[in-house]
Design a protein around this motif. Structure first.
Motif, mmCIF file in Angstrom:
data_model
loop_
_atom_site.group_PDB
_atom_site.id
_atom_site.type_symbol
_atom_site.label_atom_id
_atom_site.label_comp_id
_atom_site.label_asym_id
_atom_site.label_seq_id
_atom_site.Cartn_x
_atom_site.Cartn_y
_atom_site.Cartn_z
ATOM 1 N N THR A 139 -4.460 2.326 10.360
ATOM 2 C CA THR A 139 -4.057 0.920 10.364
ATOM 3 C C THR A 139 -5.144 0.050 10.975
ATOM 4 N N SER A 140 -5.786 0.553 12.014
ATOM 5 C CA SER A 140 -6.898 -0.189 12.622
ATOM 6 C C SER A 140 -8.037 -0.384 11.632
ATOM 7 N N LEU A 141 -8.382 0.660 10.889
ATOM 8 C CA LEU A 141 -9.455 0.555 9.910
ATOM 9 C C LEU A 141 -9.087 -0.413 8.787
ATOM 10 N N LEU A 142 -7.830 -0.445 8.418
ATOM 11 C CA LEU A 142 -7.388 -1.318 7.323
ATOM 12 C C LEU A 142 -7.523 -2.803 7.655
ATOM 13 N N GLN A 143 -7.726 -3.127 8.899
ATOM 14 C CA GLN A 143 -7.920 -4.528 9.277
ATOM 15 C C GLN A 143 -9.355 -4.994 9.031
ATOM 16 N N LYS A 144 -10.255 -4.065 8.777
ATOM 17 C CA LYS A 144 -11.651 -4.430 8.519
ATOM 18 C C LYS A 144 -11.808 -4.955 7.095
ATOM 19 N N SER A 145 -12.724 -5.890 6.911
ATOM 20 C CA SER A 145 -12.904 -6.497 5.593
ATOM 21 C C SER A 145 -13.307 -5.472 4.542
ATOM 22 N N SER A 146 -13.981 -4.427 4.944
ATOM 23 C CA SER A 146 -14.412 -3.400 3.991
ATOM 24 C C SER A 146 -13.254 -2.527 3.520
ATOM 25 N N TYR A 147 -12.063 -2.742 4.091
ATOM 26 C CA TYR A 147 -10.876 -1.973 3.700
ATOM 27 C C TYR A 147 -9.861 -2.844 2.944
ATOM 28 N N SER A 148 -10.318 -3.966 2.414
ATOM 29 C CA SER A 148 -9.476 -4.746 1.522
ATOM 30 C C SER A 148 -9.269 -3.957 0.226
ATOM 31 N N THR A 149 -8.432 -4.467 -0.675
ATOM 32 C CA THR A 149 -8.194 -3.725 -1.921
ATOM 33 C C THR A 149 -9.491 -3.466 -2.672
ATOM 34 N N ARG A 150 -10.313 -4.473 -2.798
ATOM 35 C CA ARG A 150 -11.562 -4.265 -3.538
ATOM 36 C C ARG A 150 -12.521 -3.395 -2.742
ATOM 37 N N GLY A 151 -12.437 -3.462 -1.423
ATOM 38 C CA GLY A 151 -13.237 -2.569 -0.604
ATOM 39 C C GLY A 151 -12.833 -1.114 -0.788
ATOM 40 N N LEU A 152 -11.529 -0.874 -0.888
ATOM 41 C CA LEU A 152 -11.041 0.487 -1.115
ATOM 42 C C LEU A 152 -11.498 1.010 -2.469
ATOM 43 N N LEU A 153 -11.469 0.157 -3.482
ATOM 44 C CA LEU A 153 -11.922 0.564 -4.807
ATOM 45 C C LEU A 153 -13.423 0.840 -4.817
ATOM 46 N N LYS A 154 -14.176 -0.012 -4.141
ATOM 47 C CA LYS A 154 -15.627 0.186 -4.066
ATOM 48 C C LYS A 154 -15.960 1.481 -3.343
ATOM 49 N N ARG A 155 -15.183 1.808 -2.327
ATOM 50 C CA ARG A 155 -15.403 3.034 -1.559
ATOM 51 C C ARG A 155 -15.315 4.273 -2.451
ATOM 52 N N MET A 156 -14.487 4.193 -3.500
ATOM 53 C CA MET A 156 -14.306 5.315 -4.425
ATOM 54 C C MET A 156 -15.179 5.189 -5.676
ATOM 55 N N ASN A 157 -16.067 4.194 -5.705
ATOM 56 C CA ASN A 157 -16.989 4.009 -6.833
ATOM 57 C C ASN A 157 -16.233 3.730 -8.132
ATOM 58 N N VAL A 158 -15.213 2.872 -8.036
ATOM 59 C CA VAL A 158 -14.401 2.509 -9.199
ATOM 60 C C VAL A 158 -15.053 1.320 -9.905
ATOM 61 N N GLU A 159 -15.329 1.481 -11.191
ATOM 62 C CA GLU A 159 -15.953 0.414 -11.968
ATOM 63 C C GLU A 159 -14.953 -0.376 -12.810
ATOM 64 N N VAL A 160 -13.928 0.312 -13.324
ATOM 65 C CA VAL A 160 -12.955 -0.324 -14.213
ATOM 66 C C VAL A 160 -11.549 0.068 -13.783
ATOM 67 N N VAL A 161 -10.662 -0.930 -13.715
ATOM 68 C CA VAL A 161 -9.240 -0.679 -13.485
ATOM 69 C C VAL A 161 -8.467 -1.371 -14.600
ATOM 70 N N CYS A 162 -7.652 -0.594 -15.326
ATOM 71 C CA CYS A 162 -6.764 -1.158 -16.341
ATOM 72 C C CYS A 162 -5.337 -1.102 -15.810
ATOM 73 N N THR A 163 -4.759 -2.242 -15.573
ATOM 74 C CA THR A 163 -3.384 -2.315 -15.085
ATOM 75 C C THR A 163 -2.415 -2.215 -16.262
ATOM 76 N N THR A 164 -1.122 -2.154 -15.962
ATOM 77 C CA THR A 164 -0.080 -2.026 -16.982
ATOM 78 C C THR A 164 0.725 -3.316 -17.000
ATOM 79 N N ASP A 165 0.685 -4.035 -18.121
ATOM 80 C CA ASP A 165 1.170 -5.408 -18.145
ATOM 81 C C ASP A 165 2.092 -5.656 -19.336
ATOM 82 N N ASP A 166 3.182 -6.363 -19.081
ATOM 83 C CA ASP A 166 4.136 -6.717 -20.122
ATOM 84 C C ASP A 166 3.544 -7.816 -21.010
ATOM 85 N N PRO A 167 3.926 -7.860 -22.282
ATOM 86 C CA PRO A 167 3.441 -8.947 -23.152
ATOM 87 C C PRO A 167 3.690 -10.349 -22.616
#
Length: 475
Positions: A139-167
């Protein structure tokens, strides 16, 4: 990253976790590990990505919405108050911590410790004794800016995310995310457009579809026009995929029922018979598939889930809360006829088939070969192990069935299918399993020890094939 926790038991997650041969280790560490992630099917919140959400604590990012963990906790007799109820976030985490040692041999045990290690550098085993300290550290680490949602994705080297969306979704958050290093793209999930079992609920949905499309839906052709307009809208916003969750696909001789009459019955609030429902779905799915083909999209079919088996808990908690299981629906005949119907007019687009019943592995592995016509590499794909099958045994069986009856080297690889931003080590899990299987073949003398070729094959499955297949980088 500095870990402030005191050392406890030595973790089992060594650098060579799941890699049982020297060649497997070379394949993973020198080839698979470095590849970026294209997560082409998940249930992450586009709002959380666009706003770069900072989670308040680890329970909010890790336990909320995770029905895998919820099922395990209920099985262990943990009260619903600590699962989806009004207990504090820390109380919920500590209850989960007490449950974790009892999940050994369930994939949750591996996933849990991979996620703690890869995101938070926490190598301690999670248990009742360590739960409170691990909660505070993460929880302490999650308060750091590098642990935002996009920070978490960057940490895992994620380039593309396709979400699931209703018409009917406005895709505003996908629009807000344009220009980021990360590609946030929508995937069209029109299940509600043919969910006609309950006419009153369906009519409510049609009202929303009218508002989203700007088309008054008085007859069946209006429904298709509204859906086509939304397909166009998704395409303009980077959508190149559709997804469908079905018990099985449907096929009828066209004209078995008059679909216009069925739609009129629905508009009048009348219930359809089961055969009429199935025919309506067949007609609508076929029309949608042709729309996807016209746009050059890929369609995905997730087949075989028995949903909402516990009606009492459905009333209490709603759907997608952990009360679904594997179904034993017949798949092959209607699936073959459905795909053939589209292929007969050369309107079968790129297609990925996922089965939930492992008994259907060989059906899917052979079915895809029926419709690979040389026009696109791996045009019709046997998708990765899904839901209850995205664990070690399930993934090995899917890879082996695909290898034995198809071409593994064309495979577009793994996805998370998750609602959690901490789920991306599942790609690592898959990659280790893939490398271990190939490495074992080499150790057994069943494949040549050709690292250049097999290393390239691994890199293709982990990343390159998906990059080429979906065309996301042309958007």
């Amino acid at each position: 990253m500095e870990n402030t926790l005191k050392p406890t038991k030595q973790t089992f997650l060594t650098d060579d976790f799941l890699l049982k041969s020297k060649f497997a280790r070379r394949l993973y560490h020198d080839h698979a590990k470095k590849m970026p992630i294209i997560d082409y099917h998940c249930h992450l919140s586009p709002k959380d990505i666009a706003s770069n959400r900072q989670f308040e604590n680890i329970s909010r990012v890790w336990l909320a919405g995770d029905h895998y963990k919820w099922r395990a906790m209920r099985t262990l007799g943990i009260n619903e108050r600590y699962i989806t109820g009004d207990a504090s976030d820390k109380e919920k985490f500590e209850k989960w911590a007490t449950a974790v040692p009892y999940t050994m041999r369930n994939p949750l045990y591996h996933w849990t410790h991979l996620e703690l290690s890869r995101y938070f550098d926490i190598d301690q085993l999670l248990s009742a004794e360590t739960g409170s300290d691990i909660y505070e550290e993460a929880t302490s680490l999650l308060q750091k800016s590098s642990y935002s949602t996009r920070g978490l994705l960057k940490r895992m080297n994620v380039e593309v995310v396709c979400t699931t969306d209703d018409p009917i979704d406005d895709l505003n958050f996908h629009q807000e995310a344009k220009g980021l290093d990360l590609k946030l793209l929508p995937a069209f999930r029109p299940d509600k457009a043919y969910a006609v079992e309950d006419p009153s609920s369906y009519l409510e949905y049609l009202d929303k579809l009218e508002q989203a499309s700007g088309i008054t839906i008085d007859q069946y052709s209006d429904l298709l026009s509204a859906l086509e307009k939304r397909v166009e809208y998704f395409h303009e916003n980077g959508g190149r995929l559709s997804d469908h969750g079905l018990e099985h696909l449907y096929f009828f001789k066209k004209g078995t029922f008059e679909v216009d009459q069925l739609f009129s019955k629905l508009k009048g609030g009348k219930r359809l018979t089961q055969e009429e429902i199935n025919y309506f779905k067949f007609e609508t799915l076929t029309a949608l598939s042709k729309m996807y083909h016209a746009k050059g999209w890929t369609q995905q079919y997730h087949l075989g889930a028995l949903r909402n088996a516990n009606e009492r808990m459905l009333r209490v908690l709603g759907p997608d809360t952990g009360f679904d299981s594997i179904g034993d629906y017949p798949q092959s005949v209607a699936l073959a006829k459905y795909l053939n119907n589209l292929d007969s007019s050369d309107q079968l687009c790129k297609t990925i088939l996922y089965n939930l019943n492992p008994a259907d592995n060989e059906i899917m592995a052979t079915m895809v070969g029926n419709f690979n016509d040389g026009s696109v590499k791996g045009k019709v794909q046997f998708g990765s192990g899904w839901w209850y099958l995205d664990q070690k045994d399930g993934m090995e069986k899917q890879i082996n069935a695909l290898s034995n009856m198809g071409i593994l080297s064309c495979f577009v690889g793994m996805l998370t299918d998750s609602r959690s931003f901490l789920s991306f080590p599942r790609h690592e899990y898959f990659r280790r399993i893939l490398c271990n299987l190939i490495g074992q073949d080499v150790a057994n003398g069943e494949l040549p020890e050709d690292e250049e070729w097999l290393g390239q094959m691994v890199e293709d499955i982990c990343y390159n094939n998906a990059r080429e297949y979906f065309g996301f980088y042309d958007i």
